[in-house]
Scaffold this motif. Structure first.
Motif, PDB file in Angstrom:
ATOM      1  N   VAL A   1       0.869  -1.172   0.000  1.00 43.70           N
ATOM      2  CA  VAL A   1       0.000   0.000   0.000  1.00 43.70           C
ATOM      3  C   VAL A   1       0.914   1.233   0.000  1.00 43.70           C
ATOM      4  O   VAL A   1       1.728   1.420   0.907  1.00 43.70           O
ATOM      5  N   ILE A   2       0.756   2.051  -1.036  1.00 43.51           N
ATOM      6  CA  ILE A   2       1.621   3.219  -1.231  1.00 43.51           C
ATOM      7  C   ILE A   2       0.795   4.484  -1.047  1.00 43.51           C
ATOM      8  O   ILE A   2      -0.284   4.628  -1.625  1.00 43.51           O
ATOM      9  N   THR A   3       1.301   5.420  -0.236  1.00 47.32           N
ATOM     10  CA  THR A   3       0.679   6.726  -0.060  1.00 47.32           C
ATOM     11  C   THR A   3       1.605   7.761  -0.694  1.00 47.32           C
ATOM     12  O   THR A   3       2.792   7.824  -0.371  1.00 47.32           O
ATOM     13  N   ILE A   4       1.034   8.567  -1.601  1.00 51.55           N
ATOM     14  CA  ILE A   4       1.829   9.587  -2.283  1.00 51.55           C
ATOM     15  C   ILE A   4       1.204  10.958  -2.076  1.00 51.55           C
ATOM     16  O   ILE A   4       0.006  11.077  -1.842  1.00 51.55           O
ATOM     17  N   LEU A   5       2.041  11.958  -2.139  1.00 47.21           N
ATOM     18  CA  LEU A   5       1.614  13.355  -2.070  1.00 47.21           C
ATOM     19  C   LEU A   5       1.861  13.955  -3.450  1.00 47.21           C
ATOM     20  O   LEU A   5       2.986  13.949  -3.951  1.00 47.21           O
ATOM     21  N   VAL A   6       0.784  14.428  -4.100  1.00 48.32           N
ATOM     22  CA  VAL A   6       0.860  14.879  -5.488  1.00 48.32           C
ATOM     23  C   VAL A   6       0.569  16.373  -5.553  1.00 48.32           C
ATOM     24  O   VAL A   6      -0.340  16.868  -4.904  1.00 48.32           O
ATOM     25  N   ARG A   7       1.341  17.069  -6.366  1.00 51.49           N
ATOM     26  CA  ARG A   7       1.098  18.484  -6.648  1.00 51.49           C
ATOM     27  C   ARG A   7       0.442  18.575  -8.012  1.00 51.49           C
ATOM     28  O   ARG A   7       0.999  18.115  -9.011  1.00 51.49           O
ATOM     29  N   LEU A   8      -0.756  19.139  -8.056  1.00 52.61           N
ATOM     30  CA  LEU A   8      -1.531  19.248  -9.288  1.00 52.61           C
ATOM     31  C   LEU A   8      -1.984  20.686  -9.511  1.00 52.61           C
ATOM     32  O   LEU A   8      -2.140  21.444  -8.557  1.00 52.61           O
ATOM     33  N   PRO A   9      -2.252  21.058 -10.754  1.00 53.37           N
ATOM     34  CA  PRO A   9      -2.940  22.328 -10.971  1.00 53.37           C
ATOM     35  C   PRO A   9      -4.397  22.164 -10.527  1.00 53.37           C
ATOM     36  O   PRO A   9      -4.925  21.059 -10.479  1.00 53.37           O
ATOM     37  N   ALA A  10      -5.055  23.254 -10.210  1.00 54.83           N
ATOM     38  CA  ALA A  10      -6.413  23.208  -9.658  1.00 54.83           C
ATOM     39  C   ALA A  10      -7.414  22.554 -10.604  1.00 54.83           C
ATOM     40  O   ALA A  10      -8.361  21.912 -10.159  1.00 54.83           O
ATOM     41  N   ASP A  11      -7.213  22.674 -11.901  1.00 57.79           N
ATOM     42  CA  ASP A  11      -8.197  22.153 -12.848  1.00 57.79           C
ATOM     43  C   ASP A  11      -7.702  20.926 -13.607  1.00 57.79           C
ATOM     44  O   ASP A  11      -8.280  20.558 -14.616  1.00 57.79           O
ATOM     45  N   GLY A  12      -6.652  20.265 -13.129  1.00 62.85           N
ATOM     46  CA  GLY A  12      -6.094  19.157 -13.905  1.00 62.85           C
ATOM     47  C   GLY A  12      -6.000  17.861 -13.139  1.00 62.85           C
ATOM     48  O   GLY A  12      -5.727  17.837 -11.945  1.00 62.85           O
ATOM     49  N   ASP A  13      -6.259  16.764 -13.845  1.00 68.07           N
ATOM     50  CA  ASP A  13      -6.037  15.438 -13.306  1.00 68.07           C
ATOM     51  C   ASP A  13      -4.647  14.980 -13.738  1.00 68.07           C
ATOM     52  O   ASP A  13      -4.079  15.504 -14.694  1.00 68.07           O
ATOM     53  N   ALA A  14      -4.126  13.969 -13.036  1.00 60.98           N
ATOM     54  CA  ALA A  14      -2.808  13.441 -13.371  1.00 60.98           C
ATOM     55  C   ALA A  14      -2.869  11.923 -13.410  1.00 60.98           C
ATOM     56  O   ALA A  14      -3.741  11.308 -12.796  1.00 60.98           O
ATOM     57  N   VAL A  15      -1.940  11.362 -14.135  1.00 60.14           N
ATOM     58  CA  VAL A  15      -1.728   9.920 -14.127  1.00 60.14           C
ATOM     59  C   VAL A  15      -0.353   9.701 -13.529  1.00 60.14           C
ATOM     60  O   VAL A  15       0.650  10.194 -14.056  1.00 60.14           O
ATOM     61  N   CYS A  16      -0.312   8.986 -12.397  1.00 57.26           N
ATOM     62  CA  CYS A  16       0.944   8.718 -11.712  1.00 57.26           C
ATOM     63  C   CYS A  16       1.275   7.233 -11.847  1.00 57.26           C
ATOM     64  O   CYS A  16       0.393   6.385 -11.694  1.00 57.26           O
ATOM     65  N   THR A  17       2.518   6.947 -12.128  1.00 55.14           N
ATOM     66  CA  THR A  17       2.969   5.566 -12.266  1.00 55.14           C
ATOM     67  C   THR A  17       3.600   5.125 -10.960  1.00 55.14           C
ATOM     68  O   THR A  17       4.607   5.690 -10.526  1.00 55.14           O
ATOM     69  N   LEU A  18       3.003   4.112 -10.337  1.00 55.97           N
ATOM     70  CA  LEU A  18       3.511   3.545  -9.089  1.00 55.97           C
ATOM     71  C   LEU A  18       4.181   2.215  -9.407  1.00 55.97           C
ATOM     72  O   LEU A  18       3.745   1.487 -10.296  1.00 55.97           O
ATOM     73  N   ARG A  19       5.234   1.884  -8.656  1.00 50.39           N
ATOM     74  CA  ARG A  19       5.868   0.588  -8.837  1.00 50.39           C
ATOM     75  C   ARG A  19       6.412   0.081  -7.524  1.00 50.39           C
ATOM     76  O   ARG A  19       6.648   0.850  -6.585  1.00 50.39           O
ATOM     77  N   ALA A  20       6.608  -1.226  -7.466  1.00 50.21           N
ATOM     78  CA  ALA A  20       7.179  -1.877  -6.298  1.00 50.21           C
ATOM     79  C   ALA A  20       8.392  -2.675  -6.749  1.00 50.21           C
ATOM     80  O   ALA A  20       8.418  -3.203  -7.862  1.00 50.21           O
ATOM     81  N   ARG A  21       9.389  -2.746  -5.883  1.00 46.49           N
ATOM     82  CA  ARG A  21      10.600  -3.513  -6.179  1.00 46.49           C
ATOM     83  C   ARG A  21      10.806  -4.568  -5.110  1.00 46.49           C
ATOM     84  O   ARG A  21      10.504  -4.355  -3.941  1.00 46.49           O
ATOM     85  N   GLY A  22      11.355  -5.685  -5.541  1.00 47.94           N
ATOM     86  CA  GLY A  22      11.671  -6.769  -4.623  1.00 47.94           C
ATOM     87  C   GLY A  22      13.057  -6.592  -4.037  1.00 47.94           C
ATOM     88  O   GLY A  22      13.761  -5.613  -4.315  1.00 47.94           O
ATOM     89  N   ALA A  23      13.485  -7.571  -3.229  1.00 42.83           N
ATOM     90  CA  ALA A  23      14.781  -7.502  -2.551  1.00 42.83           C
ATOM     91  C   ALA A  23      15.946  -7.467  -3.534  1.00 42.83           C
ATOM     92  O   ALA A  23      16.981  -6.869  -3.260  1.00 42.83           O
ATOM     93  N   SER A  24      15.786  -8.077  -4.694  1.00 41.34           N
ATOM     94  CA  SER A  24      16.861  -8.087  -5.693  1.00 41.34           C
ATOM     95  C   SER A  24      16.925  -6.785  -6.487  1.00 41.34           C
ATOM     96  O   SER A  24      17.839  -6.580  -7.271  1.00 41.34           O
TER      97      SER A  24
END
Length: 147
Positions: free
Chosen positions: A81-104
């Motif tokens: 479960v990832i929590t992010i803080l995003v800065r956006l313009p007031a009238d715009g949506d965003a697409v954010c790419t989330l990823r997870a990495r393993g021990a390697s």
């Protein structure tokens, strides 16, 4: 009469000794570049650097869509479960790419998440459960772009 000492070898005057004739070829005259050529080259270089800077700003410098991970929790063999803080313009949506990495260090999960501005678009907080193919050790946001 007192003699003063100079730092020149005996038998020479303070002048530069000429090269032996014909031994080293002829000396080339020093060429100077005209000031106009230097000015034109400086102007062309400045324009080229400005163009490169503009392209880099367009690719990486849009501060309207930026994000950072504030925490990642609930890591199991199949999720994080990832929590992010995003800065956006007031009238715009965003697409954010989330990823997870393993021990390697290999990527074990990635997903694009659409983010709409909250009450404070400059500080929109989003929590997302990212499904993984293996046990993650970290959750990251690769970046955000306009939706």
């Amino acid at each position: 009469m007192t003699e003063t000492s100079t730092n020149t070898p005996a038998g020479t005057t303070g002048e530069r000794a000429p090269w032996p004739a014909g031994r080293y070829g002829r000396r080339r005259e020093r060429r100077t570049t005209p000031r106009a050529v230097v000015g034109v080259l400086a102007a062309v270089t400045a324009v080229a650097m400005a163009a490169i800077g503009w392209q880099l700003f367009r690719a990486y410098g849009d501060g309207d869509y930026s994000a950072s991970v504030t925490r990642f929790t609930d890591m199991t063999d199949t999720q994080v479960v990832i929590t992010i803080l995003v800065r956006l313009p007031a009238d715009g949506d965003a697409v954010c790419t989330l990823r997870a990495r393993g021990a390697s260090g290999a990527q074990v999960g990635q997903e694009d998440v659409t983010v709409s501005p909250g009450p404070d678009p400059a500080r929109t907080q989003v929590t997302h459960r990212l499904v993984t193919s293996g046990r993650p050790v970290t959750g990251e946001v690769k970046g955000c772009r306009p939706a």
